[in-house]
Design a protein around this motif. Sequence first.
Motif, short mmCIF file in Angstrom:
data_model
loop_
_atom_site.label_atom_id
_atom_site.label_comp_id
_atom_site.label_asym_id
_atom_site.label_seq_id
_atom_site.Cartn_x
_atom_site.Cartn_y
_atom_site.Cartn_z
N LEU A 1 16.98 13.73 -13.67
CA LEU A 1 16.41 13.91 -12.35
C LEU A 1 17.22 14.95 -11.59
N ASP A 2 16.84 16.22 -11.74
CA ASP A 2 17.54 17.29 -11.03
C ASP A 2 16.92 17.51 -9.65
N GLU A 3 17.42 18.52 -8.95
CA GLU A 3 16.93 18.78 -7.59
C GLU A 3 15.45 19.17 -7.58
N TRP B 1 13.43 15.99 -7.66
CA TRP B 1 13.42 15.29 -6.36
C TRP B 1 12.55 16.03 -5.35
N GLU C 1 9.33 14.52 -3.40
CA GLU C 1 9.14 14.68 -1.96
C GLU C 1 7.78 15.29 -1.64
N VAL D 1 13.07 9.03 -0.26
CA VAL D 1 13.74 9.81 -1.31
C VAL D 1 15.24 9.51 -1.33
N GLU D 2 15.85 9.39 -0.18
CA GLU D 2 17.29 9.10 -0.14
C GLU D 2 17.59 7.73 -0.75
N ARG E 1 17.23 7.93 -4.56
CA ARG E 1 18.38 8.61 -5.16
C ARG E 1 19.53 7.62 -5.38
N GLN E 2 19.82 6.85 -4.37
CA GLN E 2 20.94 5.91 -4.48
C GLN E 2 20.65 4.81 -5.48
N LYS F 1 20.80 6.12 -9.09
CA LYS F 1 22.18 6.39 -9.50
C LYS F 1 22.89 5.09 -9.89
#
Length: 401
Positions: free
Chosen positions: A128-130, A133, A137, A154-155, A158-159, A162
């Motif tokens: 999952l690169d930028e 993401w 979005e 999205v934030e 991401r957490q 991870k």
Amino acid sequence: MEFVILALVIALVAVGAITGLVVTGRRKKRPAPPPPAAPTVTAPPAEPHVGEEAGPSAPEEHRTIEEVGLPGAGATVAEPPVLPVPEAPPVEVPEPAAGRLVRLRSRLSRSQNSLGKGLLTLLSRDHLDEDTWEEIEDTLLTADVGVAPTQELVERLRQRVKVLGTRTPDELRALLRAELLTLIGPDLDRSVRTEGGLETPGVVMVVGVNGTGKTTTTGKLARVLVADGRSVVLGAADTFRAAAADQLQTWGERVGARTVRGPEAGDPASVAYDAVREGIAEGADVVLVDTAGRLHTKTGLMDELGKVKRVVEKHGPLDEVLLVLDATTGQNGLVQARVFAEVVNITGIVLTKLDGTAKGGIVIAVQRELGVPVKLVGLGEGPDDLAPFEPEAFVDALLGE
């Protein structure tokens, strides 16, 4: 000489006499016309004689009452025809409101699950690169989730990803389901407040712009309430659209709800006032007031909507103000919602035509914009296709099976 002249005169006279006899003999003698007939005189009718001058009357046959026979037991006596009485339309029994959205989930998922499937596909990538993401979005923004809710979601993803590390499809689906539910707000009170007071019915005012299905939503809401055992009075305060009152009355007749209406182009506030008054007199449980479709750019009409609200509140507090929005309008619906919220205190949202758009994120956006929950959703043209909004069933429709 004189003798000769005299002889000639005599001769001429003799010749003329002979000629006249010959001519007279040749003519036919015409018959004399008959004498004129004497006029016929019609004698006037004889006047009836009375007293001593009256003559004896002619004998007539008379029967006594004993001699007059009555119709026998088998005799048929003609009766006046009985005109058919038009039958009242049968009152329908609406489907129970509980669990409607669950039953209609398959219809909703056909148009909505592209959002959930797209997100699951992106989250399932090994790396999952930028760029990934950013695609996530964009997918959320395209679905009308809104900028702020999209960034927040999205934030969180991401957490969570991870921390999760290795991601199986079931884990990703559970993760996305939990985050979407958090955004929608599963703990919000989505019940339509219709309790009223001890001596007053619950009063619900339905507002919205033209074309959102506001009058139809009012009729369908009456079915939802009747299905829950409530008695309903409808107020046709949309007096500017000719067919609005007839349409609402038809909805009411189908479930046995009476409609209070006024003259065409009459005062909407007066109709709303009368509807609440009639609801109090009848001891009804709920009064639903359908207002005229307002274009949010017309300040005068919006002021009139505020007048309707103030007049209704003379009977008691207004329990619910439902704003009807067309889900297919997307972000434009948020502009409408903001203007209405400035005029009346919006307490709940009804999203219609939700089955006709793939942009289910409008549920999240409009709640975040107004700070009030989506309480009802329309999922089709059927009379029982208005359902109480259930976040879990909605998210499951978004993600698919």
